[in-house]
Motif scaffolding. Structure first.
Motif: not given
Ligand code: GTP
Ligand code: SPV
Ligand code: MN
Length: 610
Positions: A205-220
């Motif tokens: 139920p808890t969701k995270y769609i995370v972009q780190f633009p400077e280090t160019r990473e994605v965590w979902s």
């Protein structure tokens, strides 16, 4: 080392395959999967994974007589669309994310992610999926790796991108890559070693769609749904790539790409940005209603555009498949899509027929007498609810599309002749208008508004600004994106494509669509092509150049004259009200709004009053 001490990647990894292995080991130590499997994108691998998903009850195999090698997935009812309020841009500086993105400080977000990912893959397999966006090794292409604990996502990624271990060779040879990490957030063993049963659609139920633009990473975390989970797509190819593009002088956009051939054999390429569920896939697969014209498909959702050696803007489709909206896709609206879906397709949240095939609203005029709906319940036409979810989707490889263009995977992309901006607007916006010049075109793109659709959680139908159809997808400050577009226009000079605004969705006072749409949109495509080649006239208005109605081919359309007038009506009072809203919208970005766009607004107001 304890989990809390484990570093999360915070620089773009260099160091070839050793760096990849070290990163995979780090994430495995954090998330604690039972097993790590490296994917190679082969047909055999897809076959193994889909068989396993069927055995686990996560996919239903469709009747191979009707739909060979095809499957139905039913999501958790709480995991059916992108979650924009749980999507974060974690730039160092909050103002770089801008007022339209959810911002979180990178360090705080890393700490939070470390907690949620700790042990999140216990009892599961972690797949390592190396992929290329664009032709492998191409000059506009980029590579990445997704780690995921979902076999459904690994298989989907294999259809949507070019998954191959050649990507690992490229990385080993020094090519930069984008690391992406995904977990459905449903470990099968808890921290105390207590096991729990798996479910058909694990998610959290808890969701995270995370972009780190400077280090160019994605965590979902927490979702298995398309844009939340297939990280190569919106997270990388738009949010991260838009930042790369800003820094390197190119464009990553939410655009389809088509190849248009006139009856005289002249070839044009158009790119078009419409918000989610506003007609990109349909236009990309357009079957023209007018004789002599052909439209071929290059891409249906994302375009990467870069100035080529000849000075022209060239575009690639970074994807290799379609993740398309099912409802409304039928033989009378998009026959090409229906043909594309003959087999080798994963359907998500559509209805199941009694004969083991699929159905959704709009596939046929009449629904079958009995279905099992997207939630697994019995359904009849009297049920009073849709059988397929409004955001139900198909996943299929692009190569299977009968209208795919021969140059769809051209290494250097295709030269773009025109750019179209559109939205879903019941009022104000005419069927088609041409921008006076690039700056005016950027103003049109920056001020697009559109009625909200089922592609994201929220209230459907609400009018919202969706500049460049990138509101949920721009990885940096939207006003800086406009400035970047102005800069690209200066670089392109007189080689810049022409820019147009289109609207298939204008309604009459009685609420019906004024324009038949779909294959009839070819008439608008024809006018745009004629404008590009300089053979059609236009009428100047404050909002742009409209067609000379007599020059628009409306032959054979049963369109009353007053509807044609209504389609092109520019009502001064409503446009002035629209200008007030634009000013309020611009004010949210303060001084970052380029002066050229403020000047366009002032000029529009002046001409509306004149
Ligand atoms: P995403 O994949 O979410 O980015 O959507 P998209 O922009 O590719 O939209 P798509 O082509 O899948 O169309 C979304 C919905 O709009 C479908 O239900 C279509 O049937 C409908 N639609 C597309 N083109 C037209 C049109 O010309 N007129 C009308 N009335 N509806 C259209
Ligand atoms: C969209 O919502 O614009 C899509 C579907 O194309 S998703 O991949 O979920 O973003
Ligand atoms: Mn889209």
């Amino acid at each position: 080392m304890s989990i809390a001490e484990l570093p999360l990647t915070d620089t773009v990894p260099a160091g070839g395959l050793d760096a990849v292995r070290a990163w995979v080991d780090d994430i495995a130590a954090l998330t604690q999967p039972d097993e790590v499997v490296w994917c190679d994108g082969s047909l055999g691998e897809a076959d193994r994974l889909t068989k396993q998903l069927v055995a686990e009850g996560k996919l239903i195999r469709l009747n191979p007589e009707w739909r060979p090698n095809s499957f139905l997935a039913r999501t958790d009812p709480g995991d059916v669309a992108r979650v924009e309020d749980r999507t974060f841009i974690c730039s160092e500086d909050e103002s770089d994310a801008g007022p339209t993105n959810n911002w979180r400080a990178p360090d705080a977000m890393r700490a939070e992610l470390r907690e949620v990912f700790a042990g999140s893959m216990r009892g599961r397999t972690m797949y390592v999926v190396p992929f290329s966006m664009g032709p492998v090794g191409g000059p506009i292409s980029q590579v990445g790796i997704q780690l995921t604990d979902s076999a459904y996502v690994a298989v989907s990624l294999g259809m949507m991108t070019r998954v191959t271990d050649i990507v690992l060779d490229l990385i080993d040879a020094g090519q930069p890559w984008v690391p992406t990490v995904h977990s459905v957030g449903f470990p099968l063993v808890d921290a105390d070693g207590v096991a729990r049963e798996d479910v058909p659609w694990p998610c959290n139920p808890t969701k995270y769609i995370v972009q780190f633009p400077e280090t160019r990473e994605v965590w979902s975390y927490g979702s298995g749904y398309g844009g939340n989970a297939i990280l190569a797509k919106k997270c990388f190819a738009l949010r991260i790539a838009s930042v790369m593009a800003r820094d390197e002088g190119w464009l990553a956009e939410h655009m389809l790409i088509i190849k248009v051939t006139s009856p005289e054999g002249r070839v044009f390429h158009f790119a078009a940005a419409f918000p989610s569920a506003c007609g990109k896939t349909n236009l990309a697969m357009l079957e023209p209603s007018i004789p002599g014209w052909t439209v071929e498909t290059i891409g249906d959702d994302i375009a990467w555009l870069r100035q080529g050696p000849d000075g022209r803007l060239r575009a690639i489709n970074p994807e290799a498949g379609f993740f398309g909206v099912a409802p409304g896709t039928g033989l009378s609206t998009n026959r090409t899509a229906v043909q594309t879906l003959w087999g080798n397709t994963i359907f998500t949240n559509v209805a199941l027929r009694d004969d083991g095939d699929v159905w959704w609203e709009g596939l046929t005029d009449e629904p079958p007498a009995h279905l099992v709906d997207w939630e697994g319940n019995d359904w009849t036409p009297e049920s009073g609810r849709p059988a397929a979810h409004p955001n139900s989707r198909f996943t299929v490889s692009a190569a299977q599309c009968p209208s795919i263009a021969d140059d769809w995977d051209a290494f250097d992309g295709v030269p773009i002749d025109a750019i179209l901006f559109g939205g879903r607007r019941a009022t104000n916006v005419p069927l088609v208008a041409q921008a006076r010049d690039w700056k005016h075109g950027v103003f049109i793109g920056a001020t697009v508004s559109s009625e909200k659709t089922a592609a994201a959680e929220g209230v459907v139908g609400e009018l919202r600004r969706d500049p460049f159809a990138m509101l949920p997808f721009c990885g940096y400050n939207m006003a800086d994106h406009w400035a970047h577009w102005l800069k690209v226009g200066e670089q392109l000079g007189d080689k810049a494509p022409a820019i147009f605004q289109v609207n298939w969705f204008r309604k009459g006072d009685d609420g019906r669509f004024l324009w038949p749409g779909f294959s009839e949109n070819a008439r608008v495509i024809e006018w745009i092509a004629r404008r590009v080649e300089g053979s059609a006239g236009s009428v100047g208005t404050p909002i742009g150049r409209l067609p000379v109605v007599e020059e628009l081919d409306l032959a054979g359309l049963d369109l009353p004259e007053e509807d044609v007038e209504a389609l092109f009506e520019v009502d001064s009072a409503s446009w002035q009200a629209e200008c007030d809203l634009t000013e309020q919208f611009f004010d949210r970005f303060g001084s970052r709004v380029p002066a050229a766009l403020r000047a366009e607004l002032a000029s529009l107001r002046y001409h509306l009053r004149a």
